[in-house]
Scaffold this motif. Structure first.
Motif, PDB file in Angstrom:
ATOM      1  N   UNK A 227       0.830  -1.217   0.000  1.00  0.00           N
ATOM      2  CA  UNK A 227       0.000   0.000   0.000  1.00  0.00           C
ATOM      3  C   UNK A 227       0.861   1.262   0.000  1.00  0.00           C
ATOM      4  N   UNK A 228       1.925   1.254   0.825  1.00  0.00           N
ATOM      5  CA  UNK A 228       2.832   2.420   0.879  1.00  0.00           C
ATOM      6  C   UNK A 228       3.515   2.656  -0.472  1.00  0.00           C
ATOM      7  N   UNK A 229       3.906   1.567  -1.126  1.00  0.00           N
ATOM      8  CA  UNK A 229       4.543   1.690  -2.440  1.00  0.00           C
ATOM      9  C   UNK A 229       3.559   2.260  -3.460  1.00  0.00           C
ATOM     10  N   UNK A 230       2.275   1.833  -3.368  1.00  0.00           N
ATOM     11  CA  UNK A 230       1.250   2.324  -4.300  1.00  0.00           C
ATOM     12  C   UNK A 230       1.000   3.818  -4.125  1.00  0.00           C
ATOM     13  N   UNK A 231       1.110   4.301  -2.881  1.00  0.00           N
ATOM     14  CA  UNK A 231       0.922   5.737  -2.629  1.00  0.00           C
ATOM     15  C   UNK A 231       1.988   6.544  -3.377  1.00  0.00           C
ATOM     16  N   UNK A 232       3.222   6.015  -3.402  1.00  0.00           N
ATOM     17  CA  UNK A 232       4.315   6.720  -4.092  1.00  0.00           C
ATOM     18  C   UNK A 232       4.219   6.588  -5.608  1.00  0.00           C
ATOM     19  N   UNK A 233       3.946   5.372  -6.080  1.00  0.00           N
ATOM     20  CA  UNK A 233       3.932   5.123  -7.524  1.00  0.00           C
ATOM     21  C   UNK A 233       2.937   3.994  -7.829  1.00  0.00           C
ATOM     22  N   UNK A 234       1.707   4.385  -8.057  1.00  0.00           N
ATOM     23  CA  UNK A 234       0.640   3.375  -8.197  1.00  0.00           C
ATOM     24  C   UNK A 234       0.827   2.504  -9.439  1.00  0.00           C
ATOM     25  N   UNK A 235       1.599   2.989 -10.408  1.00  0.00           N
ATOM     26  CA  UNK A 235       1.793   2.219 -11.632  1.00  0.00           C
ATOM     27  C   UNK A 235       3.118   1.440 -11.630  1.00  0.00           C
ATOM     28  N   UNK A 236       3.714   1.252 -10.475  1.00  0.00           N
ATOM     29  CA  UNK A 236       4.992   0.555 -10.423  1.00  0.00           C
ATOM     30  C   UNK A 236       4.795  -0.905 -10.828  1.00  0.00           C
TER      31      UNK A 236
END
Length: 751
Positions: free
Chosen positions: A688-697
């Protein structure tokens, strides 16, 4: 016997006549009429040969006329008559000063000051001598004492200003020069000094005004021409620079520094013969000048004549073994000749003499970098920065060294500092963009790539990399647009064709992509990514047999084409023939020793063959080749978890977290470890934290699929894995997961 009659002049009258001639001599001296001054002082001596003052006057006249020998004789005679004459000591000091005998000059000035502590001229002379001896603090003290005794002494203020300049106290220097001008608005030297300070403080226009004013006041004074010439040079106006510097040498034909300045400009514009000519003129004026020998040597180094360069630099050190600049240049010369031992001796000697010279530490860092001693190079760059923190080049080189060591965290910090100091350097934005791209901070990476393009609109490399980010985010149209812009320029064509092909593959237009992949391979046969996608498309359409024959034919006709072995090995791997694949990958490595992709794919072949240790060794080798590739560390972690080497996998996690704490990549790597340990909540929080930074990662859908599997939601897992394939259409791990879940579903239905 009668006494002989004499015409003896009465004592009072004699004293009066003596004083009259002496004062006339002084008056003519002040008017610069040396013959009449000499005549009057001589008449005074005939009247009273036992008085020191007139001999002092004669000595000063001889000094002004350039006859230093007779000047000294008369001044010494004055002192024999009156050893306590402050005027005689002061003027003998002036003679020694002109002869360059500064220690003797200082000794005489100090005697004069002890005999009479109320003479401002004496303290001015002491200050002037200390300044020449580079004892600037004592110079300041004596100039200030002269000013205290005579607050209306512009010479003292002017000299104090130049001393503050040498102490890098620019504000005080400016204030002092202004005071000198206030006392004498036509004081040319003070205007010149103020111009120097304005230039140092960045006020170029005011500096020009002051230099031009100095020239107006005294058109025959060379130094404002010299200083104005250097400003024009720094502004890129070479024609005006040379014009003013030439004028300076015409007006000051006996000033070596003026020829050095003109030589410097010629050297900077690569007119090396002219530069050497000017430096040699300086050498004629100062045959024992280490500076002149050094500059000639440095010009020969630029010319590529290293033999002549060495001769002059060694001569400079013969004259002055403590001349740090010559040691520095000689160190660079020996470095060019790969004579590392001699180079380091002279670098260390230069640093011993000038410990706080940032540029010596900078060049020594370059030497250690050339030797492969990166830690020592970093050590000296840090010292260079401590002495000159505003030099962008130092921070840039330090960033590159950190990057070489795989220390992306510190590299990014130094690149950012470089951007602040030099905001128009596109290369720095390119480097930060790459790091942001590696750690998954795509928005910041795109922002920096756009800055590169803003500064260099035809930068194909930036368009291609920006396209690759859009692909990783699943934004196919934006990727296609970015790659198409690259076609305006004929550079990096292989990468551009590959990017266009990947855009088409992402849209499912596989057959259309083949043509672009063929173009990419034609432009650069070593583009392994192009071969991988080319083979995968042929596998998709069951065309591998034809592709196999193509690579075999290339090997037969051109057996040294390493890419053909790689292509054939990949086909064997797809066809589950690990032994043949290992053989071909190994053959390919004979031609591409620095390609981590080959070791990566050979490790897959070893794994398929059951040789887990060999597979692990190849993975480590790939990482060793490309240490700064944090994405590959993630791949290695994932690989180790697949072969149940959990502890080793976990030990690699800090390599990512230390370099990019809390980045999408670091969070995903940590989540992957958590998923292996079935720590569902911890993994979910990190995703979830990673998605906040870059949801298209691109890693997020795959990890979300893993998470859904652990939660017992196979359909949702398949949905996420399929989404992963939109980012990376030939992602083998995602396909395997889909096949595995689908197989389980089929078994349940059949059951």
């Amino acid at each position: 016997m009668s006494k002989k009659k004499t015409n003896k002049i009465p004592t009072v009258e004699l004293d009066t006549k003596y004083e009259e001639h002496y004062q006339k001599g002084q008056e003519y001296f002040r008017k610069d009429d040396m013959p009449r001054a000499f005549e009057e002082f001589s008449k005074a001596i005939k009247l009273k040969s036992d008085h020191a003052n007139a001999y002092t006057g004669i000595g000063v006249v001889y000094r002004r006329l350039g006859d230093f020998k007779k000047s000294r004789e008369n001044l010494e005679k004055a002192l024999l008559l009156n050893i306590k004459s402050p005027a005689a000591h002061n003027n003998l000091g002036n003679l020694y000063y002109e002869e360059g005998k500064l220690e003797l000059a200082l000794s005489e000035y100090l005697r004069a000051a002890r005999l009479n502590s109320t003479l401002p001229a004496v303290y001015y002379n002491i200050g002037k001598t200390y300044r020449r001896l580079e004892n600037f603090k004592r110079a300041v003290k004596n100039f200030e004492k002269a000013i205290k005794l005579d607050p209306n002494l512009p010479d003292a203020y002017c000299s104090l200003g130049y001393t503050f300049y040498r102490l890098e106290k620019l504000s005080k220097a400016a204030e002092t020069f202004k005071k000198a001008i206030e006392l004498d608005c036509k004081y040319c030297k003070a205007h010149n000094g103020l111009g120097i300070i304005m230039d140092e403080m960045g006020n170029k226009e005011r500096a020009k005004e002051e230099f031009e004013k100095a020239i107006e006041l005294d058109p025959l004074y060379p130094w404002p021409y010299y200083n104005l010439g250097l400003i024009f040079f720094n502004e890129g106006n070479i024609k005006l620079a040379i014009k003013h510097l030439r004028k300076a040498t015409e007006l000051g034909p006996k000033k070596a520094q003026l020829f050095h300045g003109l030589g410097y400009v010629y050297q900077k514009i690569d007119k090396l013969e002219l530069a050497i000519t000017q430096y040699k003129k300086a050498l004629e004026l100062e045959p024992k000048s280490p500076k002149s020998h050094n500059n000639i040597g440095y010009a020969f180094m630029a010319k590529g004549d290293l033999k002549e360069c060495e001769i002059y630099l060694l001569k400079a050190l013969e004259i002055d073994p403590k001349f740090s600049v010559a040691h520095h240049n000689l160190a660079n010369l020996y470095l060019q000749q790969s004579n590392i031992e001699k180079s380091l001796i002279h670098f260390n000697k230069a640093i011993e003499l000038e410990q706080k010279n940032a540029w010596i530490h900078f060049d020594l860092a370059l030497a250690y970098e050339q030797l492969g001693e990166i830690d020592k190079a970093i050590e000296h760059l840090l010292k260079a920065i401590s002495y000159k923190p505003e030099e962008a080049q130092f921070h840039l080189n330090l960033a590159c060294l950190y990057e070489t060591k795989g220390n992306l965290k510190d590299a990014l910090k130094e690149y950012k500092k470089t951007r602040i100091l030099n905001p128009d350097n596109p290369w720095v934005y390119a480097k930060t963009a790459l790091i942001y791209q590696i750690v998954g901070k795509y928005n910041k990476a795109i922002q920096d790539y756009k800055k590169v393009i803003e500064l260099v609109p035809d930068n194909v490399w930036a368009y291609n990399h920006m396209g690759s980010i859009y692909l990783a985010r699943g934004e196919h149209l934006k990727a296609l647009e970015s790659y198409k812009k690259s076609f305006h320029y004929e550079e990096h064509m292989s990468e551009t064709y590959l990017g266009l092909a990947l855009s088409l593959i992402s849209e499912g237009k596989l057959l259309h992509a083949i043509e672009d992949l063929e173009h990419a391979i034609e432009e650069d046969p070593s583009n392994l990514e192009a071969h991988i996608n080319y083979i995968n498309i042929h596998h998709k359409f069951d065309f591998l047999k034809r592709t196999t024959e193509k690579y075999k034919k290339i090997i037969k006709e051109k057996p040294d084409e390493g890419y053909a072995y790689f292509g054939l090995a990949l086909i064997y791997l797809i066809n589950k023939k690990p032994e043949e694949a290992i053989k071909m990958f190994t053959e390919s490595l004979k031609y591409f020793t620095d390609k981590p992709l080959i070791y990566y794919y050979r490790s897959k072949a070893y794994l398929m063959y059951g040789a887990k240790d060999s597979a692990y060794r190849d993975m480590r080798k790939a990482l060793e080749i490309d240490q700064k590739n944090l994405e590959f560390i993630y791949t290695l972690i994932d690989f180790l978890l697949q072969i149940n080497r959990f502890e080793i996998a976990k030990s690699l996690l800090p390599l990512i977290e230390d370099q990019s704490p809390s980045s999408p990549l670091a969070l995903c790597a940590s989540a992957r470890i958590d998923l292996y340990e079935h720590k569902i909540k911890e993994a979910e929080d990190k995703i979830k934290k990673a998605k906040i930074q870059e949801r298209r990662y691109y890693l997020l859908p795959f990890l979300s699929g893993k998470l859904a599997e652990l939660k017992g939601k196979p359909s949702l897992a398949i949905k996420y894995y399929k989404k992963s394939l939109k980012y990376k259409p030939f992602w083998e791990e995602a396909r395997k997961e889909i096949e595995k879940i689908s197989a389980v579903k089929r078994l349940k239905v059949e059951g």
